[in-house]
Scaffold this active site. Structure first.
Site, PDB file in Angstrom:
ATOM      1  N   VAL A   1       0.832  -1.210   0.000  1.00 53.97           N
ATOM      2  CA  VAL A   1       0.000   0.000   0.000  1.00 53.97           C
ATOM      3  C   VAL A   1       0.871   1.267   0.000  1.00 53.97           C
ATOM      4  O   VAL A   1       0.711   2.149  -0.854  1.00 53.97           O
ATOM      5  CB  VAL A   1      -0.963  -0.007   1.205  1.00 53.97           C
ATOM      6  CG1 VAL A   1      -1.720   1.300   1.303  1.00 53.97           C
ATOM      7  CG2 VAL A   1      -1.929  -1.177   1.097  1.00 53.97           C
TER       8      VAL A   1
ATOM      9  N   GLY B   1      -0.352  -9.334  -3.864  1.00 51.44           N
ATOM     10  CA  GLY B   1      -0.399  -8.277  -2.841  1.00 51.44           C
ATOM     11  C   GLY B   1      -1.791  -8.008  -2.307  1.00 51.44           C
ATOM     12  O   GLY B   1      -2.032  -6.979  -1.686  1.00 51.44           O
TER      13      GLY B   1
ATOM     14  N   LYS C   1     -14.357  -4.614   8.108  1.00 45.38           N
ATOM     15  CA  LYS C   1     -14.895  -3.649   7.137  1.00 45.38           C
ATOM     16  C   LYS C   1     -16.387  -3.419   7.377  1.00 45.38           C
ATOM     17  O   LYS C   1     -16.875  -2.304   7.209  1.00 45.38           O
ATOM     18  CB  LYS C   1     -14.633  -4.147   5.720  1.00 45.38           C
ATOM     19  CG  LYS C   1     -13.151  -4.039   5.343  1.00 45.38           C
ATOM     20  CD  LYS C   1     -12.835  -4.820   4.097  1.00 45.38           C
ATOM     21  CE  LYS C   1     -11.361  -4.675   3.723  1.00 45.38           C
ATOM     22  NZ  LYS C   1     -10.927  -5.684   2.742  1.00 45.38           N
TER      23      LYS C   1
ATOM     24  N   GLY D   1      -5.065  -4.477  -3.516  1.00 46.46           N
ATOM     25  CA  GLY D   1      -3.932  -4.328  -4.421  1.00 46.46           C
ATOM     26  C   GLY D   1      -3.327  -2.942  -4.290  1.00 46.46           C
ATOM     27  O   GLY D   1      -3.933  -2.019  -3.748  1.00 46.46           O
TER      28      GLY D   1
HETATM   29  P1  NAP Z   1       2.811  -4.811   3.778  1.00 46.44           P
HETATM   30  O1  NAP Z   1       3.070  -4.943   2.327  1.00 46.44           O
HETATM   31  O2  NAP Z   1       3.175  -5.900   4.684  1.00 46.44           O
HETATM   32  O3  NAP Z   1       3.503  -3.443   4.261  1.00 46.44           O
HETATM   33  C1  NAP Z   1       3.600  -3.083   5.598  1.00 46.44           C
HETATM   34  C2  NAP Z   1       4.652  -2.002   5.695  1.00 46.44           C
HETATM   35  O4  NAP Z   1       4.683  -1.496   7.034  1.00 46.44           O
HETATM   36  C3  NAP Z   1       6.058  -2.482   5.369  1.00 46.44           C
HETATM   37  O5  NAP Z   1       6.728  -1.517   4.604  1.00 46.44           O
HETATM   38  C4  NAP Z   1       6.715  -2.636   6.744  1.00 46.44           C
HETATM   39  O6  NAP Z   1       8.123  -2.385   6.717  1.00 46.44           O
HETATM   40  C5  NAP Z   1       6.020  -1.523   7.508  1.00 46.44           C
HETATM   41  N1  NAP Z   1       5.982  -1.742   8.946  1.00 46.44           N
HETATM   42  C6  NAP Z   1       5.378  -2.753   9.604  1.00 46.44           C
HETATM   43  N2  NAP Z   1       5.552  -2.623  10.940  1.00 46.44           N
HETATM   44  C7  NAP Z   1       6.282  -1.519  11.117  1.00 46.44           C
HETATM   45  C8  NAP Z   1       6.797  -0.844  12.245  1.00 46.44           C
HETATM   46  N3  NAP Z   1       6.577  -1.305  13.481  1.00 46.44           N
HETATM   47  N4  NAP Z   1       7.507   0.289  12.064  1.00 46.44           N
HETATM   48  C9  NAP Z   1       7.723   0.765  10.827  1.00 46.44           C
HETATM   49  N5  NAP Z   1       7.261   0.192   9.701  1.00 46.44           N
HETATM   50  C10 NAP Z   1       6.555  -0.947   9.851  1.00 46.44           C
HETATM   51  O7  NAP Z   1       1.233  -4.531   4.026  1.00 46.44           O
HETATM   52  P2  NAP Z   1       0.200  -3.824   3.052  1.00 46.44           P
HETATM   53  O8  NAP Z   1      -0.450  -4.842   2.197  1.00 46.44           O
HETATM   54  O9  NAP Z   1       0.828  -2.639   2.438  1.00 46.44           O
HETATM   55  O10 NAP Z   1      -0.921  -3.384   4.101  1.00 46.44           O
HETATM   56  C11 NAP Z   1      -0.733  -2.279   4.955  1.00 46.44           C
HETATM   57  C12 NAP Z   1      -2.069  -1.911   5.578  1.00 46.44           C
HETATM   58  O11 NAP Z   1      -3.003  -1.578   4.547  1.00 46.44           O
HETATM   59  C13 NAP Z   1      -2.739  -3.024   6.381  1.00 46.44           C
HETATM   60  O12 NAP Z   1      -3.475  -2.427   7.429  1.00 46.44           O
HETATM   61  C14 NAP Z   1      -3.713  -3.634   5.380  1.00 46.44           C
HETATM   62  O13 NAP Z   1      -4.790  -4.273   5.997  1.00 46.44           O
HETATM   63  C15 NAP Z   1      -4.166  -2.394   4.659  1.00 46.44           C
HETATM   64  N6  NAP Z   1      -4.695  -2.605   3.307  1.00 46.44           N
HETATM   65  C16 NAP Z   1      -4.039  -3.417   2.434  1.00 46.44           C
HETATM   66  C17 NAP Z   1      -4.532  -3.564   1.155  1.00 46.44           C
HETATM   67  C18 NAP Z   1      -3.861  -4.419   0.147  1.00 46.44           C
HETATM   68  O14 NAP Z   1      -4.447  -4.621  -0.937  1.00 46.44           O
HETATM   69  N7  NAP Z   1      -2.667  -4.950   0.408  1.00 46.44           N
HETATM   70  C19 NAP Z   1      -5.700  -2.880   0.774  1.00 46.44           C
HETATM   71  C20 NAP Z   1      -6.349  -2.055   1.710  1.00 46.44           C
HETATM   72  C21 NAP Z   1      -5.828  -1.922   2.972  1.00 46.44           C
HETATM   73  P3  NAP Z   1       9.127  -3.350   5.902  1.00 46.44           P
HETATM   74  O15 NAP Z   1       8.773  -3.142   4.456  1.00 46.44           O
HETATM   75  O16 NAP Z   1      10.467  -2.871   6.231  1.00 46.44           O
HETATM   76  O17 NAP Z   1       8.813  -4.730   6.366  1.00 46.44           O
HETATM   77  N1  HSE Z   2      -6.615  -8.272   2.323  1.00 52.95           N
HETATM   78  C1  HSE Z   2      -7.611  -7.330   1.937  1.00 52.95           C
HETATM   79  C2  HSE Z   2      -8.506  -7.941   0.907  1.00 52.95           C
HETATM   80  C3  HSE Z   2      -6.968  -6.090   1.409  1.00 52.95           C
HETATM   81  O1  HSE Z   2      -8.131  -8.971   0.317  1.00 52.95           O
HETATM   82  O2  HSE Z   2      -9.597  -7.407   0.670  1.00 52.95           O
HETATM   83  C4  HSE Z   2      -7.930  -4.984   1.103  1.00 52.95           C
HETATM   84  O3  HSE Z   2      -8.497  -4.477   2.278  1.00 52.95           O
END
Ligand code: NAP
Ligand code: HSE
Length: 438
Positions: A15, A188, A206, A303
């Site tokens: 994200v 992702g 949600k 994504g």
């Molecule tokens: P991700 O790819 O695992 O990224 C998490 C990021 O946060 C990484 O860069 C990680 O650092 C960093 N991080 C984790 N703990 C930390 C800490 N204590 N201090 C500093 N940095 C820290 O996860 P993501 O998919 O981007 O998701 C992030 C959030 O968005 C979650 O709440 C998820 O539910 C939400 N979300 C995700 C999506 C999706 O499609 N993926 C969609 C909507 C919402 P490193 O890179 O160094 O490990």
């Molecule tokens: N893991 C979540 C999903 C990301 O698959 O919908 C978006 O919130």
């Protein structure tokens, strides 16, 4: 003189990386069309050595969230770390330092949203969270700003992209659950712990967030019935298809005035329903309201860029409109499971043993209608029942004692209007009288 906003990011994964790329790719567009320049000042990550998307400048990176949340020049913090610890502390700190916060974190908002909105209000700043529900589909903005003329009665959503992707791949291409989940992770879409996706918790978070906007009601996570998709197999999908339906993980909340009915479950979606054609990582929301009727929103639900889009929309909103701190909702209602309009009970037969339409003693129940379907070419017999959920559950338990196979039930999101031609259906009335045969 254009408007410059200094941005700090917590997290630069799927994200956060998407936000940096989107801001870089559309920098000129944002400047020309919105008159705003969003300048990234700092990004907190865990691992400073990990490779990042191209537009990340190494000097932005730090490994302490306080360097972002306490930075004197940053005025907007984007939280994309995930989880509650240390995300809650970090967001709280940013708000107390007078910074607006945008977050994609469903778990954080579902669990601590009320407290965070109160802290924001006390500090004259705003928390925006469009990306936290249904990814790139702008449903929270719509619920918060469009339906003032209406009383919303029901929200029905495909709210988890990973589960919808898995169910679609299993149905269309017969890939296994494990293969489809691995693809969703690779793309992702999945949470760091994918059990949140497949067990329904992510959709439940949600739904809590949707309930805040749709019904101004706070719902505790554990009060929402939650069943995930691991038990859904291709045989159930074939049975659903034979009835002209698809199985989807659906989050539903209905306000009857006194009680909020809320559930996350795999449900059968008939072909005439708007959620039937929502495939892959797409999400959708149907809003039923008293004046406008039904309004449907759909689009990519997870994504990198889908989520970044919602976050950048929030950034533009913060930078270009006078934002009122969100009022803190206090309404709490009893929460019960959803009363679905119809149910499918399936007897998966392991032998030629058949229960049949008449051998089940349900004449004393208040079932409105029963259609017996079977035996089908898929080796199952089914009952499509409209009536009280408690009776359906009782009847399912009773059936399980009678037969030699497994009995399972699924709700219908909407009662089927017709069955596909050639299906062996017998319509029975509530006293088990035979009504007609096809
Ligand atoms: P991700 O790819 O695992 O990224 C998490 C990021 O946060 C990484 O860069 C990680 O650092 C960093 N991080 C984790 N703990 C930390 C800490 N204590 N201090 C500093 N940095 C820290 O996860 P993501 O998919 O981007 O998701 C992030 C959030 O968005 C979650 O709440 C998820 O539910 C939400 N979300 C995700 C999506 C999706 O499609 N993926 C969609 C909507 C919402 P490193 O890179 O160094 O490990
Ligand atoms: N893991 C979540 C999903 C990301 O698959 O919908 C978006 O919130």
């Amino acid at each position: 003189m254009h408007n410059v906003r200094n941005i700090g990011l917590l997290g630069c994964g799927v994200v956060g990386g998407g936000v940096v790329s989107a801001l870089s790719q559309n920098r000129d567009h944002l400047l020309q069309h919105c008159g705003v320049s969003f300048d990234i000042v700092k990004i907190a990550v865990r691992d400073l050595e990990r490779s990042r998307v191209d537009s990340v400048q190494r000097e932005w990176l730090c490994d302490n969230w306080r360097d972002v949340c306490e930075h004197p020049e940053i005025d907007i913090v984007i939280e994309a770390m995930g989880g509650v610890d240390p995300a809650f502390e970090a967001v709280k700190t940013a708000l107390e330092r007078g910074k607006h916060v945008i977050t994609a974190n469903k778990e954080l908002l579902a669990t601590y949203g009320r407290e965070l909105y109160a802290i924001a209000q006390a500090n004259g700043v705003t928390v925006l969270c469009e990306a936290s529900a249904l990814g790139g589909v702008p449903v929270l903005h719509a619920l918060d700003h469009y339906f003032a003329a209406n009383r919303i009665q029901k929200v029905t959503a495909i709210a988890n992209g990973t589960s919808n992707y898995i169910l679609t791949r299993m149905r269309e291409d017969r890939v296994t659950f494990a293969e489809a989940l691995a693809e969703a992770q690779q793309a992702g879409y999945a949470e760091a712990d994918p059990s949140f996706d497949v067990l329904g918790q992510d959709a439940r978070f949600k739904l809590q967030i949707l309930c805040r906007s749709a019904f101004a009601t706070e719902v505790a996570t554990d009060d929402i019935e939650c069943v995930g998709i691991p038990d859904v197999d291709t045989q159930d999908m074939e049975v659903a298809e034979s009835l002209g339906c698809r199985i989807r993980l659906v989050a539903t909340a209905e306000d009857d005035g006194e009680v909020l009915h809320a559930s996350v479950r795999p449900v059968l979606v008939p072909a005439h329903h708007p959620l039937y054609a929502v495939d892959g990582v797409n999400n959708a929301l149907c809003v039923d309201a008293d004046i406008v009727g039904q309004v449907v929103y759909a689009g990519p639900g997870a994504g990198s860029f889908a989520t970044a889009s919602a976050i950048v929309e929030d950034l533009v909103r913060l930078a270009t409109t006078a934002n009122q701190p969100r009022c803190v909702h206090t309404r709490v209602k009893p929460v019960h499971p959803v009363r679905y309009p119809a149910y499918l009970v399936v007897h998966r037969r392991y032998t030629s043993h058949r229960v049949g339409p008449y051998t089940v003693p349900f004449e004393n129940t208040a079932l409105a209608s029963v259609d017996y379907v079977g035996p089908t070419s898929l080796g199952v017999e089914c009952w499509v029942i409209q009536g009280e959920r408690a009776h359906v559950e009782q009847w399912t338990a009773h059936l399980a004692g009678l037969c030699h196979g497994e009995v399972r039930w699924y709700p219908f999101v909407e009662a089927p209007k017709a069955y596909p031609a050639g299906l062996p259906v017998q319509h029975l009335d509530a006293s088990l009288r035979f009504v007609a045969a096809e």
